[in-house]
Design a protein around this motif. Structure first.
Motif, PDB file in Angstrom:
ATOM      1  N   HIS A  29     -19.236   1.801   1.522  1.00 26.96           N
ATOM      2  CA  HIS A  29     -17.917   2.056   1.176  1.00 26.96           C
ATOM      3  C   HIS A  29     -16.879   2.610   2.148  1.00 26.96           C
ATOM      4  N   GLN A  30     -17.495   2.983   3.274  1.00 29.10           N
ATOM      5  CA  GLN A  30     -16.771   3.275   4.086  1.00 29.10           C
ATOM      6  C   GLN A  30     -16.102   2.466   5.074  1.00 29.10           C
ATOM      7  N   LEU A  31     -16.387   1.293   4.724  1.00 34.37           N
ATOM      8  CA  LEU A  31     -15.790  -0.097   5.485  1.00 34.37           C
ATOM      9  C   LEU A  31     -14.753  -0.676   4.600  1.00 34.37           C
ATOM     10  N   GLY A  32     -14.404  -0.038   3.369  1.00 37.53           N
ATOM     11  CA  GLY A  32     -13.642  -0.685   2.447  1.00 37.53           C
ATOM     12  C   GLY A  32     -12.264   0.119   2.298  1.00 37.53           C
ATOM     13  N   GLY A  71     -13.115   4.141   2.842  1.00 35.75           N
ATOM     14  CA  GLY A  71     -12.824   4.274   4.227  1.00 35.75           C
ATOM     15  C   GLY A  71     -11.337   4.501   4.328  1.00 35.75           C
ATOM     16  N   GLN A  72     -10.285   3.806   3.659  1.00 37.68           N
ATOM     17  CA  GLN A  72      -8.934   3.876   3.868  1.00 37.68           C
ATOM     18  C   GLN A  72      -8.276   3.866   2.323  1.00 37.68           C
ATOM     19  N   ILE A  73      -6.972   4.530   2.286  1.00 40.09           N
ATOM     20  CA  ILE A  73      -6.117   4.433   1.280  1.00 40.09           C
ATOM     21  C   ILE A  73      -4.920   3.808   1.832  1.00 40.09           C
ATOM     22  N   THR A  74      -4.573   2.689   1.140  1.00 38.68           N
ATOM     23  CA  THR A  74      -3.457   1.727   1.572  1.00 38.68           C
ATOM     24  C   THR A  74      -1.854   2.362   1.117  1.00 38.68           C
ATOM     25  N   ALA A 108     -10.710   9.836   2.752  1.00 40.27           N
ATOM     26  CA  ALA A 108     -10.286   8.584   3.443  1.00 40.27           C
ATOM     27  C   ALA A 108      -9.188   9.065   4.399  1.00 40.27           C
ATOM     28  N   VAL A 109      -9.447   7.738   5.124  1.00 33.81           N
ATOM     29  CA  VAL A 109      -8.088   7.755   6.080  1.00 33.81           C
ATOM     30  C   VAL A 109      -6.784   6.894   5.472  1.00 33.81           C
ATOM     31  N   VAL A 110      -5.750   7.698   5.535  1.00 33.64           N
ATOM     32  CA  VAL A 110      -4.345   7.107   4.811  1.00 33.64           C
ATOM     33  C   VAL A 110      -3.630   6.418   5.861  1.00 33.64           C
ATOM     34  N   HIS A 111      -3.420   5.190   5.693  1.00 34.21           N
ATOM     35  CA  HIS A 111      -2.540   4.395   6.789  1.00 34.21           C
ATOM     36  C   HIS A 111      -1.097   4.075   5.990  1.00 34.21           C
ATOM     37  N   GLU A 112      -0.084   3.818   6.862  1.00 33.96           N
ATOM     38  CA  GLU A 112       1.146   3.442   6.618  1.00 33.96           C
ATOM     39  C   GLU A 112       1.780   2.155   7.501  1.00 33.96           C
ATOM     40  N   GLU A 113       2.729   1.646   6.922  1.00 30.79           N
ATOM     41  CA  GLU A 113       3.605   0.836   8.074  1.00 30.79           C
ATOM     42  C   GLU A 113       4.596   1.701   8.675  1.00 30.79           C
ATOM     43  N   CYS A 114       4.725   1.447   9.903  1.00 25.84           N
ATOM     44  CA  CYS A 114       5.806   2.145  10.635  1.00 25.84           C
ATOM     45  C   CYS A 114       6.588   1.365  11.893  1.00 25.84           C
ATOM     46  N   LEU A 115       6.697   0.254  11.626  1.00 26.45           N
ATOM     47  CA  LEU A 115       7.541  -0.646  12.779  1.00 26.45           C
ATOM     48  C   LEU A 115       8.796  -0.346  13.083  1.00 26.45           C
ATOM     49  N   ALA A 315     -18.260 -10.465  13.936  1.00 23.36           N
ATOM     50  CA  ALA A 315     -17.255 -10.479  14.865  1.00 23.36           C
ATOM     51  C   ALA A 315     -16.702  -9.177  15.560  1.00 23.36           C
ATOM     52  N   GLY A 316     -16.907  -8.077  14.605  1.00 20.59           N
ATOM     53  CA  GLY A 316     -16.607  -6.644  15.280  1.00 20.59           C
ATOM     54  C   GLY A 316     -15.358  -6.249  14.348  1.00 20.59           C
ATOM     55  N   LEU A 317     -15.054  -6.750  13.052  1.00 21.60           N
ATOM     56  CA  LEU A 317     -13.980  -6.226  12.294  1.00 21.60           C
ATOM     57  C   LEU A 317     -14.609  -5.105  11.298  1.00 21.60           C
ATOM     58  N   ASP A 318     -13.980  -3.812  11.811  1.00 20.47           N
ATOM     59  CA  ASP A 318     -14.736  -2.793  11.065  1.00 20.47           C
ATOM     60  C   ASP A 318     -14.401  -2.483   9.487  1.00 20.47           C
ATOM     61  N   VAL A 319     -12.893  -2.578   9.271  1.00 24.90           N
ATOM     62  CA  VAL A 319     -12.481  -2.072   7.911  1.00 24.90           C
ATOM     63  C   VAL A 319     -11.827  -3.304   7.507  1.00 24.90           C
TER      64      VAL A 319
END
Length: 766
Positions: A29-32, A71-74, A108-115, A315-319
């Protein structure tokens, strides 16, 4: 106290202690990840979020995806127009739920777009990344990124999905606006500056898209990549290596594309061999949205979700992002013997190290402390956005009509009254609010019409749209022609409106057949030019458009690459003369709409071929070009030595002088040409640059420290080498205007360059 809560211990030790205490289910579940209510949003969005709704619909519910941790909140803030207070409340509830379900209380880690800034309702919309390239100014890019990071951190965000380090290879690609330009050194140095600024604010930067995405066939989104190993190594990978080694990037996102048949998301050579084994990257690799599902849905290299999860993890793709569509199979894969648990442990260790470094496993962490009200469009933010916009405007050509000093101005074209043309496809208004037509933009964005009326004061300004941006409606062209005939000067605005997957003229999935202006805008330009009224062509766009048909008949050309919420005042300031333009082109402006799409990094046979082909690929205005309301002179080029060993360095000096009557800034550019090499090399490549501000009459010496590594390339045996021989070092104002040159001879035997080479050319003022 548990070891993983002990802040006095090294991060790796804390993470290893926690990993050893987790069950296989907890590890998986840490990888999702979980995207709050994505299924409901698909029903509401009419396909605007992504082109493949089947993939998006695979996202599960929170109960399943966070059953024993997450793992993360999108995109808690970046999916719907919630207020900061609403987003904070939702995030606290989500984190509390995750922690309660996790036997070890792991948030969970929280990620956002920021371009183009924090992609959230009411957040500052900064210029698009292609405009950062036009500044040639790492300092202001770092300052912007730090401000973005401050706002995100205050609201409980931990990771930003930016910067994009794809190098432009085809101007027709819709995501050109998200790139920093067509030169890998410019992309890498500005990208590293963004990384440093964001991470100084406590937000993990995510390099994307690793790697090759921008080299897709025919400039089509998600198309296959057909590229040689030398171009891949020397052009595509260079910015990522700079951002990893010099910028210290904490995270990397894979590319959707396949490279010679191998999808990046399943490439161990790319995600482990190059990124980790060669470059020493020790951070987190996350998937682009649904990229793991695409392994079976699009690439067809796996049997289904479980097989795709196995390939990606090995291949090394973690999350997996944005939801747990495939990595939910991890437990079964391990128990069935199809996946070694050590592979899972390796990725979970990285996830836990990130969470510990971000403070999520400190004893005093609490979901109640995550997020606080903040002004997301503060005066500080707007001031940075203004300066960056002003620095990014490129004065391409001027016969003296600018600055404007006339009584009657005809302001024409579809970009003059629509402020959304200033904003990139990943800005919140263009990315999210288009689905909420009754919602306000959330930030103040003056149109060019509003800004120019304020800027010019007593001037008489008549506005006519002329035509829409994309629709083939010619009914308003006659009114624009009449306005132009009655004016002293016509300011004609043309260009793009960013969108997603065909909903705009620029942006993700908005690829172009050729480089003609969208819709009937070219017809509007021709009609206005036919009036004979001096015309200032203002192009507000995310990609370069062909200007060859118009250039000789325009009194001036101004290029604005999606300059953000302060773009209107910035363009108006350049037109009035209040702002002395200092931007330089990060991509060339093509002469004709087809027959390219090469960039300036071209060998002899890709450049003008002296009659061998009837197509001349050279741009009308080259990479690095930009003029000013003052003038600059370059002189006195000196090398500390005309000869160095293949392991040596040389100091390159040149003098830049402001020969005009007002203060301004010039970008001094250093190029290298390899006269003879074992493989075909570009005619010239940028190896250093420095933006220099000068008062009238002032001179400064620019000093470049060039290590021989900066003249290396991938040789016949696919190893990086420095060869003995002669290089021409030239200093100029653009890739085609290089008035100073000197020959540098390298002596000794061909040297194989080891990992950890000198990636930068330090530049300073003497």
């Amino acid at each position: 106290m548990n070891q993983w809560h002990d802040t006095s211990l090294p991060i790796k030790e804390r993470a290893a202690a926690l990993l050893a205490d987790l069950t296989l289910e907890e590890k998986a579940h840490q990888l999702g990840s979980h995207w709050p209510s994505p299924k409901n949003r698909v029903d509401d969005l009419e396909g605007n979020v992504a082109p493949m709704e089947d993939a998006l619909n695979q996202s599960g519910d929170l109960n399943a995806e966070a059953a024993v941790g997450l793992g993360q909140i999108t995109r808690n803030y970046g999916t719907a127009p919630v207020t900061p207070e609403e987003g904070i409340a939702q995030l606290r509830d989500l984190q509390a739920f995750v922690v309660e379900r996790s036997p070890h209380g792991i948030p969970a880690v929280v990620h956002e777009e920021c371009l183009t800034g924090f992609t959230a309702n009411g957040a500052t919309v900064y210029p698009a990344a292609i405009a950062w390239g036009a500044t040639f100014d790492p300092g202001i890019v770092e300052e912007m990124a730090h401000a973005i990071g401050d706002d995100m951190a205050t609201l409980g965000v931990h990771q930003g999905l930016s910067p994009l380090l794809d190098v432009v290879r085809d101007y027709r690609w819709g995501r050109v606006e998200e790139t920093i330009g067509e030169d890998p050194y410019l992309v890498g140095t500005l990208g590293a500056a963004y990384v440093q600024g964001l991470q100084e604010a406590g937000i993990d930067a995510t390099l994307k898209h690793f790697a090759g995405y921008s080299a897709s066939r025919a400039g089509r989104n998600h198309a296959p990549i057909s590229i040689g190993p030398r171009e891949f190594e020397d052009v595509i990978l260079q910015p990522f290596e700079i951002a990893v080694r010099e910028g210290g990037a904490a995270s990397v996102m894979n590319s959707y594309s396949d490279i010679d048949g191998v999808p990046a998301g399943a490439s161990r050579e790319l995600l482990t061999g190059i990124l980790r084994d060669r470059w020493g990257f020790d951070g987190l690799v996350v998937s682009d949205y649904w990229a793991v599902s695409f392994l079976h849905m699009m690439h067809r290299i796996s049997e289904g979700p479980a097989d795709s999860a196995r390939l990606a993890l090995e291949a090394g793709l973690d999350v997996e992002l944005p939801g747990t569509a495939c990595y939910g199979s991890v437990v079964d894969l391990v128990r069935d013997g199809r996946l070694d648990e050590s592979v899972v442990d390796t990725s979970v260790q990285r996830v836990l190290e990130q969470k510990i470094r971000l403070g999520l496993l400190d004893p005093d962490w609490s979901s109640e402390a995550q997020g606080a009200p903040v002004d997301l469009d503060s005066p500080r933010n707007r001031e940075i956005a203004r300066r960056l916009a002003e620095e990014s405007i490129v004065l391409v050509a001027n016969d003296g009509v600018l600055p404007l000093a006339v009584a009657k101005v005809a302001l024409l074209g579809p970009c003059a009254a629509e402020p959304r043309t200033f904003m990139g496809c990943y800005s919140f208004p263009n990315h999210v609010l288009v689905r909420y037509p009754d919602a306000p933009l959330g930030v103040e964005v003056p149109s060019l019409e509003q800004a120019l009326r304020a800027e010019l004061g007593g001037a008489e300004i008549r506005y006519e749209q002329g035509c829409p941006i994309l629709a083939e409606d010619r009914s308003q062209i006659p009114a624009a022609v009449e306005a132009a005939k009655a004016a002293d000067v016509a300011v004609l605005t043309v260009g793009d409106l960013a969108g997603l997957f065909g909903k705009g003229t620029s942006g993700e999935g908005c690829d172009a057949v050729d480089l003609r202006l969208p819709g009937v805008q070219a017809e509007l330009v021709e009609a206005v030019l036919a009036t004979g009224t001096p015309t200032v062509l203002v192009i507000v766009s995310g990609r370069p458009y062909s200007v060859g048909a118009f250039a000789d008949r325009c009194a001036a050309i101004v290029q604005a690459f999606m300059p953000g919420e302060e773009g209107g005042p910035a363009i108006a300031g350049v037109l009035s003369g209040r702002v002395n333009p200092s931007g330089h082109l990060p991509v060339g402006l093509p002469d004709h709409p087809g027959g390219q799409p090469g960039t300036y990094l071209a060998p002899s046979l890709a450049w003008n071929s002296d009659g061998i082909s009837n197509l001349d690929p050279r741009p009308r205005y080259p990479f690095g070009h930009g003029i000013s309301y003052t003038t600059f002179d370059l002189s006195d080029l000196r090398l500390s030595s005309e000869e160095i060993d293949v392991t040596g360095s040389v100091e390159v000096r040149a003098t830049v002088t402001n020969t005009g009557d007002r203060a301004g800034a010039e970008v001094v550019q250093l190029y290298a040409t390899d006269e003879l090499a074992q493989v075909v090399r570009p005619l010239k490549e940028l190896i250093g640059y420095l933006k220099v501000s000068l008062e009238p009459g002032e001179s400064r010496t620019v000093i470049f420290d060039v290590h021989s590594d900066r003249l290396s390339f991938t040789g016949l045996e696919l190893k990086r080498v420095v060869e003995p021989g002669t290089h021409v070092l030239s200093v100029g104002r653009s890739s085609e205007d290089r008035p100073l040159s000197a020959r540098l001879t390298l002596t000794g035997e061909t040297r194989i360059v080891p990992e950890g080479r000198q990636l930068l050319t330090p530049a300073r003022l003497g």
